[in-house]
Write an enzyme that holds these catalytic residues in place. Structure first.
Site, PDB file in Angstrom:
ATOM      1  N   GLY A   1       0.812  -1.221   0.000  1.00 41.03           N
ATOM      2  CA  GLY A   1       0.000   0.000   0.000  1.00 41.03           C
ATOM      3  C   GLY A   1       0.842   1.267   0.000  1.00 41.03           C
ATOM      4  O   GLY A   1       0.470   2.280   0.589  1.00 41.03           O
TER       5      GLY A   1
ATOM      6  N   GLY B   1      -0.580   4.828  -0.790  1.00 42.37           N
ATOM      7  CA  GLY B   1      -1.641   5.357   0.077  1.00 42.37           C
ATOM      8  C   GLY B   1      -1.233   6.608   0.840  1.00 42.37           C
ATOM      9  O   GLY B   1      -0.073   7.032   0.817  1.00 42.37           O
ATOM     10  N   GLN B   2      -2.244   7.192   1.545  1.00 42.16           N
ATOM     11  CA  GLN B   2      -1.989   8.440   2.278  1.00 42.16           C
ATOM     12  C   GLN B   2      -0.860   8.254   3.283  1.00 42.16           C
ATOM     13  O   GLN B   2       0.063   9.057   3.344  1.00 42.16           O
ATOM     14  CB  GLN B   2      -3.261   8.874   3.024  1.00 42.16           C
ATOM     15  CG  GLN B   2      -3.071  10.154   3.834  1.00 42.16           C
ATOM     16  CD  GLN B   2      -4.146  10.410   4.879  1.00 42.16           C
ATOM     17  OE1 GLN B   2      -4.934   9.541   5.214  1.00 42.16           O
ATOM     18  NE2 GLN B   2      -4.156  11.624   5.412  1.00 42.16           N
ATOM     19  N   LEU B   3      -0.921   7.198   4.087  1.00 46.76           N
ATOM     20  CA  LEU B   3       0.132   6.929   5.081  1.00 46.76           C
ATOM     21  C   LEU B   3       1.308   6.192   4.446  1.00 46.76           C
ATOM     22  O   LEU B   3       2.475   6.542   4.677  1.00 46.76           O
ATOM     23  CB  LEU B   3      -0.447   6.076   6.213  1.00 46.76           C
ATOM     24  CG  LEU B   3      -0.811   6.764   7.511  1.00 46.76           C
ATOM     25  CD1 LEU B   3      -1.568   5.811   8.413  1.00 46.76           C
ATOM     26  CD2 LEU B   3       0.425   7.282   8.217  1.00 46.76           C
TER      27      LEU B   3
ATOM     28  N   ASP C   1       2.763  -1.644  -4.515  1.00 43.13           N
ATOM     29  CA  ASP C   1       1.332  -1.341  -4.593  1.00 43.13           C
ATOM     30  C   ASP C   1       0.808  -1.903  -5.911  1.00 43.13           C
ATOM     31  O   ASP C   1       1.568  -2.447  -6.715  1.00 43.13           O
ATOM     32  CB  ASP C   1       1.075   0.179  -4.484  1.00 43.13           C
ATOM     33  CG  ASP C   1      -0.297   0.449  -3.823  1.00 43.13           C
ATOM     34  OD1 ASP C   1      -0.368   1.321  -2.929  1.00 43.13           O
ATOM     35  OD2 ASP C   1      -1.277  -0.240  -4.187  1.00 43.13           O
TER      36      ASP C   1
ATOM     37  N   TYR D   1     -14.808  -1.835   7.831  1.00 42.98           N
ATOM     38  CA  TYR D   1     -13.404  -1.450   8.055  1.00 42.98           C
ATOM     39  C   TYR D   1     -13.037  -1.638   9.527  1.00 42.98           C
ATOM     40  O   TYR D   1     -12.036  -2.279   9.859  1.00 42.98           O
ATOM     41  CB  TYR D   1     -13.233  -0.002   7.633  1.00 42.98           C
ATOM     42  CG  TYR D   1     -11.937   0.672   8.010  1.00 42.98           C
ATOM     43  CD1 TYR D   1     -11.920   1.689   8.966  1.00 42.98           C
ATOM     44  CD2 TYR D   1     -10.735   0.328   7.390  1.00 42.98           C
ATOM     45  CE1 TYR D   1     -10.738   2.336   9.291  1.00 42.98           C
ATOM     46  CE2 TYR D   1      -9.552   0.970   7.723  1.00 42.98           C
ATOM     47  CZ  TYR D   1      -9.564   1.971   8.668  1.00 42.98           C
ATOM     48  OH  TYR D   1      -8.396   2.611   9.000  1.00 42.98           O
TER      49      TYR D   1
ATOM     50  N   LYS E   1     -10.549  -4.374  11.348  1.00 45.35           N
ATOM     51  CA  LYS E   1      -9.411  -3.939  12.177  1.00 45.35           C
ATOM     52  C   LYS E   1      -9.451  -4.601  13.555  1.00 45.35           C
ATOM     53  O   LYS E   1      -8.421  -4.976  14.101  1.00 45.35           O
ATOM     54  CB  LYS E   1      -9.371  -2.416  12.293  1.00 45.35           C
ATOM     55  CG  LYS E   1      -8.994  -1.706  10.990  1.00 45.35           C
ATOM     56  CD  LYS E   1      -7.633  -2.144  10.462  1.00 45.35           C
ATOM     57  CE  LYS E   1      -7.237  -1.418   9.190  1.00 45.35           C
ATOM     58  NZ  LYS E   1      -5.950  -1.888   8.643  1.00 45.35           N
TER      59      LYS E   1
HETATM   60  C1  VAH Z   1     -10.841   6.621   7.979  1.00 48.64           C
HETATM   61  N1  VAH Z   1      -8.778   7.888   7.951  1.00 48.64           N
HETATM   62  O1  VAH Z   1     -11.403   7.702   8.073  1.00 48.64           O
HETATM   63  C2  VAH Z   1      -9.354   6.589   8.318  1.00 48.64           C
HETATM   64  C3  VAH Z   1      -9.128   6.370   9.783  1.00 48.64           C
HETATM   65  C4  VAH Z   1      -9.761   7.092  12.069  1.00 48.64           C
HETATM   66  C5  VAH Z   1     -10.177   6.993  10.664  1.00 48.64           C
HETATM   67  O2  VAH Z   1      -8.984   5.019  10.053  1.00 48.64           O
HETATM   68  O3  VAH Z   1     -11.392   5.586   7.612  1.00 48.64           O
END
Ligand code: VAH
Length: 319
Positions: A9, A12-14, A35, A140, A144
């Protein structure tokens, strides 16, 4: 032994900012950014990789004698709600691939990004605790929570040193966010710099935990380099930067750009944000590996606006 670090990734942003930070810290020859497409010209190795492909990951691990994996690839909260089953499949299959390849190829350390999205409405809104039975209401967030539990399992069952941070919303000028609920906090600066009004998709009083990119990257590297014996959390560490709402963010921007205008038009992401805490307890990270944020809202807005003005002036000159 020379470190060889593979990042999934990396577009990605991070992931993209982390790749450059790791290049700076370990040298170009130690980093293999990957990626789905080769979009960014990193000063390191780059390999096209779909992290749902187990053999693809294992081939690269063996080709480069990888010692660490930062698994940054995932589908985030807002995008994830549009295709729940795909999100679960991608987020979990890629993690299982990384964990299994790492276990079977003697990888020393794995980083797995979690999120404050693991929390649901049943968690205290302020100072949400490190450990709490929680029911996230996004796929999501569910992925996690499951990922954190698998990280803990692989550490206890196989001794695989998987380390993880529950990131708040990340704000940075170096990259654009993709599909998150906290993306407003980045989009707003780009609009302000370009003297355009911003229509915020959250209401003005929605307070969320946030962190500046510099702090998020430093926290990641500090955790990965902390002595194993100091780490008491094997699911994922809460790491807090600061908390604010869109109205407070807009005010800090107006202190520098007084003409900036904001309006509010909440969409489906308001329900996601409502399910998350306003602040989190990161005392474990502070105790175990001396975590401490350096950026408050005033510093963030000053740094974001300074760097985005340079970015857009550069783009104007180049075009
Ligand atoms: C999101 N930027 O908005 C991510 C993050 C705390 C949120 O995991 O899905």
């Amino acid at each position: 032994m020379e470190e060889k670090i593979l990042i999934t990734g990396a577009n990605g942003q991070l992931g993209s900012v982390l790749a450059n930070a790791l290049i700076e810290r370990y040298g170009s020859n130690s980093i293999i950014a990957t990626d789905l497409k080769h979009k960014i010209k990193f000063k390191c190795y780059f390999e096209v990789l779909d992290a749902t492909d187990y053999d693809g990951i294992q081939t690269l691990v063996r080709k480069y004698s990888i010692t660490q994996i930062y698994h940054m690839a995932a589908i985030l909260s807002a995008t994830g709600e549009k295709r729940p089953h795909l999100t679960w499949d991608v987020n979990m299959e890629t993690l299982f691939n990384v964990l299994e390849v790492s276990r079977l190829n003697n990888i020393k350390k794995v980083f797995f990004p979690s999120s404050i999205a693991v929390y649901g409405v049943d968690v205290p809104k302020t100072n949400a605790p490190q450990n709490f039975a929680t029911t996230p209401n996004t796929v999501y967030g569910i992925s996690k929570v499951a990922g954190e539990l698998w990280a803990n399992y692989y550490f206890n069952r196989y001794g695989l040193d998987v380390r993880s941070i529950r990131y708040p919303g990340v704000i940075g000028y170096q990259s654009l966010p993709g599909g998150g609920t906290t993306d407003y906090a980045v989009e707003i600066y780009h609009k302000a710099i370009n003297q355009e009004p911003y229509e915020c998709f959250l209401n003005k009083t929605t307070t969320l935990p946030m962190i500046y990119m510099e702090d998020a990257i430093r926290a990641t590297i500090e955790l990965m380099e902390a002595p194993l014996k100091n780490l008491s959390v094997r699911t994922s560490y809460n790491v807090a930067g600061l908390s604010f709402n869109p109205e407070e963010l807009a005010s800090s921007i107006k202190e520098i750009l007084p003409e900036f205008q904001i309006s509010y038009k909440p969409d489906f992401r308001q329900d996601i944000a409502n399910s998350w805490p306003e602040s989190i307890d990161d005392s474990k990270a502070r105790k175990d590996w001396n975590w401490k944020p350096k950026y408050n809202l005033k510093k963030i807005s000053a740094d974001m606006i300074k760097n985005l003005q340079l970015h857009y002036n550069y783009k104007t000159q180049k075009s």
